[in-house]
Design an enzyme around this catalytic site. Sequence first.
Site, PDB file in Angstrom:
ATOM      1  N   LYS A  18       0.848  -1.201   0.000  1.00  0.00           N
ATOM      2  CA  LYS A  18       0.000   0.000   0.000  1.00  0.00           C
ATOM      3  C   LYS A  18       0.875   1.239   0.000  1.00  0.00           C
ATOM      4  O   LYS A  18       2.020   1.241   0.442  1.00  0.00           O
ATOM      5  CB  LYS A  18      -0.958   0.037   1.199  1.00  0.00           C
ATOM      6  CG  LYS A  18      -0.306   0.109   2.587  1.00  0.00           C
ATOM      7  CD  LYS A  18       0.014   1.504   3.075  1.00  0.00           C
ATOM      8  CE  LYS A  18       0.751   1.476   4.409  1.00  0.00           C
ATOM      9  NZ  LYS A  18       1.365   2.714   4.837  1.00  0.00           N
ATOM     10  N   PRO A 103       9.025  -4.016   0.146  1.00  0.00           N
ATOM     11  CA  PRO A 103      10.148  -3.661   1.018  1.00  0.00           C
ATOM     12  C   PRO A 103       9.811  -3.857   2.501  1.00  0.00           C
ATOM     13  O   PRO A 103       8.674  -3.636   2.916  1.00  0.00           O
ATOM     14  CB  PRO A 103      10.393  -2.179   0.720  1.00  0.00           C
ATOM     15  CG  PRO A 103       9.480  -1.766  -0.361  1.00  0.00           C
ATOM     16  CD  PRO A 103       8.594  -2.905  -0.722  1.00  0.00           C
ATOM     17  N   ALA A 105      10.029  -2.892   6.446  1.00  0.00           N
ATOM     18  CA  ALA A 105      10.151  -1.643   7.229  1.00  0.00           C
ATOM     19  C   ALA A 105      10.265  -0.444   6.299  1.00  0.00           C
ATOM     20  O   ALA A 105      11.038   0.475   6.520  1.00  0.00           O
ATOM     21  CB  ALA A 105      11.349  -1.700   8.179  1.00  0.00           C
ATOM     22  N   MET A 108       5.327   0.523   3.466  1.00  0.00           N
ATOM     23  CA  MET A 108       4.400   0.018   2.451  1.00  0.00           C
ATOM     24  C   MET A 108       3.598  -1.185   2.953  1.00  0.00           C
ATOM     25  O   MET A 108       2.999  -1.926   2.172  1.00  0.00           O
ATOM     26  CB  MET A 108       5.168  -0.341   1.174  1.00  0.00           C
ATOM     27  CG  MET A 108       5.881   0.883   0.584  1.00  0.00           C
ATOM     28  SD  MET A 108       6.490   0.609  -1.063  1.00  0.00           S
ATOM     29  CE  MET A 108       4.955   0.635  -2.002  1.00  0.00           C
ATOM     30  N   ALA A 109       3.621  -1.381   4.269  1.00  0.00           N
ATOM     31  CA  ALA A 109       2.785  -2.391   4.941  1.00  0.00           C
ATOM     32  C   ALA A 109       3.145  -3.824   4.573  1.00  0.00           C
ATOM     33  O   ALA A 109       2.266  -4.690   4.494  1.00  0.00           O
ATOM     34  CB  ALA A 109       1.302  -2.127   4.682  1.00  0.00           C
ATOM     35  N   GLY A 111       4.696  -6.263   6.295  1.00  0.00           N
ATOM     36  CA  GLY A 111       4.335  -7.238   7.335  1.00  0.00           C
ATOM     37  C   GLY A 111       2.823  -7.389   7.432  1.00  0.00           C
ATOM     38  O   GLY A 111       2.299  -8.503   7.555  1.00  0.00           O
ATOM     39  N   SER A 112       2.113  -6.268   7.358  1.00  0.00           N
ATOM     40  CA  SER A 112       0.644  -6.303   7.431  1.00  0.00           C
ATOM     41  C   SER A 112       0.075  -7.059   6.239  1.00  0.00           C
ATOM     42  O   SER A 112      -0.921  -7.780   6.361  1.00  0.00           O
ATOM     43  CB  SER A 112       0.078  -4.880   7.419  1.00  0.00           C
ATOM     44  OG  SER A 112       0.564  -4.161   8.513  1.00  0.00           O
ATOM     45  N   ASP A 145      -2.916  -1.519   9.500  1.00  0.00           N
ATOM     46  CA  ASP A 145      -3.043  -1.556   8.039  1.00  0.00           C
ATOM     47  C   ASP A 145      -3.616  -2.876   7.522  1.00  0.00           C
ATOM     48  O   ASP A 145      -3.904  -2.996   6.331  1.00  0.00           O
ATOM     49  CB  ASP A 145      -1.660  -1.397   7.371  1.00  0.00           C
ATOM     50  CG  ASP A 145      -1.040  -0.049   7.627  1.00  0.00           C
ATOM     51  OD1 ASP A 145      -1.786   0.925   7.812  1.00  0.00           O
ATOM     52  OD2 ASP A 145       0.211   0.026   7.621  1.00  0.00           O
TER      53      ASP A 145
HETATM   54  O1  C5P Z   1      -0.963  -1.005  14.248  1.00  0.00           O
HETATM   55  P1  C5P Z   1       0.477  -1.273  14.042  1.00  0.00           P
HETATM   56  O2  C5P Z   1       0.972  -2.444  14.820  1.00  0.00           O
HETATM   57  O3  C5P Z   1       0.871  -1.382  12.605  1.00  0.00           O
HETATM   58  O4  C5P Z   1       1.245   0.001  14.590  1.00  0.00           O
HETATM   59  C1  C5P Z   1       2.599  -0.007  14.896  1.00  0.00           C
HETATM   60  C2  C5P Z   1       2.910   1.175  15.797  1.00  0.00           C
HETATM   61  O5  C5P Z   1       2.752   2.402  15.043  1.00  0.00           O
HETATM   62  C3  C5P Z   1       1.993   1.345  16.995  1.00  0.00           C
HETATM   63  O6  C5P Z   1       2.449   0.585  18.089  1.00  0.00           O
HETATM   64  C4  C5P Z   1       2.088   2.836  17.267  1.00  0.00           C
HETATM   65  O7  C5P Z   1       3.290   3.155  17.929  1.00  0.00           O
HETATM   66  C5  C5P Z   1       2.195   3.413  15.878  1.00  0.00           C
HETATM   67  N1  C5P Z   1       0.890   3.814  15.339  1.00  0.00           N
HETATM   68  C6  C5P Z   1       0.250   4.935  15.855  1.00  0.00           C
HETATM   69  N2  C5P Z   1      -0.964   5.306  15.363  1.00  0.00           N
HETATM   70  C7  C5P Z   1      -1.557   4.610  14.361  1.00  0.00           C
HETATM   71  C8  C5P Z   1      -0.927   3.473  13.816  1.00  0.00           C
HETATM   72  C9  C5P Z   1       0.292   3.087  14.326  1.00  0.00           C
HETATM   73  O8  C5P Z   1       0.768   5.593  16.739  1.00  0.00           O
HETATM   74  N3  C5P Z   1      -2.733   5.019  13.891  1.00  0.00           N
END
Ligand code: C5P
Length: 311
Positions: A18, A103, A105, A108-109, A111-112, A145
């Site tokens: 993404k 890629p 980290a 571009m998501a 892992g998600s 994501d």
């Molecule tokens: O949801 P996800 O695990 O991908 O998020 C990783 C980290 O990114 C969260 O632990 C948080 O620190 C940060 N984050 C945030 N606000 C969001 C999405 C992610 O602060 N809306």
Amino acid sequence: MTPAPVDQSVVRVRVPAKVNLELRVGPRRPDGYHGLATVYQAVSLHDTVEVRVADGWSVHLRGRTATGVPTDDTNLAVRAAQELAGAYGIGTPVAISITKEIPVAGGMAGGSADAAATLVACNRLWGLELTLEELEGAAAALGSDVPFLLHGGTSLGAGRGDQVVPLLARGKYHWVFALADEGLSTPAVYAECDRLRGSADVAPPQHGLELLGALRTGDARKVAQHLANDLQVAAISLQPGLGEVLEAGLGFGALGGVVSGSGPTVAFLARDRESAIDLAVALTASGVAPDVRRASGPVPGAQVDHATPST
Ligand code: C5P
């Protein structure tokens, strides 16, 4: 619901990366997340995730962007499979094999995407027959994501990014992505955003109406003018070289450029396919971005690509 018996089939799912066309970040919430108003687009850089019944849980990675991805139970794809198994009483582990093109980290998501693909693959393998809406609950628990990667296309994201509404958007968009040598940690970029904002009052996040209008008409030039990312300043603060990459891409004729998500990948929108090729060559030849990828969007979310019947 009683799940169908586990069989010996193999299921393969393709899942896109993404890019955030717009990423508006609100104040930090008490749970540590930030409220978002975002516009996602799924683009044609794909990971492929294959699951098969096995004696134990495992994940195996290959592909040129696979370095640095954990291969233990902390891998998001393994967590996705285990959470779905736990929720639906499945006692048989799976072996997961991921071929990475997205890629790591990179904003571009990647892992998600693998987590979303694993949910779709296990849903088929285990015969759960869960709907997209039912999978969304498990997806949101895995990462902000993940629900979008189940949908793909072009979508609005609200909440912490996990509440997804498909958007009526016209047109095909040609992207060039400049990859960085070093990844950026998403929590570190959000923390840097908070640090830079200091004690300033932050308004609730709101979409720009111009971008939504441009997407309705399919006008790439207008879409490019309204690309926006509130995390961009924070990503550049942590990796100052990104500012030069952005400047160079715009100088080489990109319609617009923006840091993708929490970075460090920089996304450039090109006029058409030929312009995207020219831009990719210019970025590479100048040495400013040695690793680039071209992709187009929107594309569908995680889709079953292949499923062998039981033997
Ligand atoms: O949801 P996800 O695990 O991908 O998020 C990783 C980290 O990114 C969260 O632990 C948080 O620190 C940060 N984050 C945030 N606000 C969001 C999405 C992610 O602060 N809306």
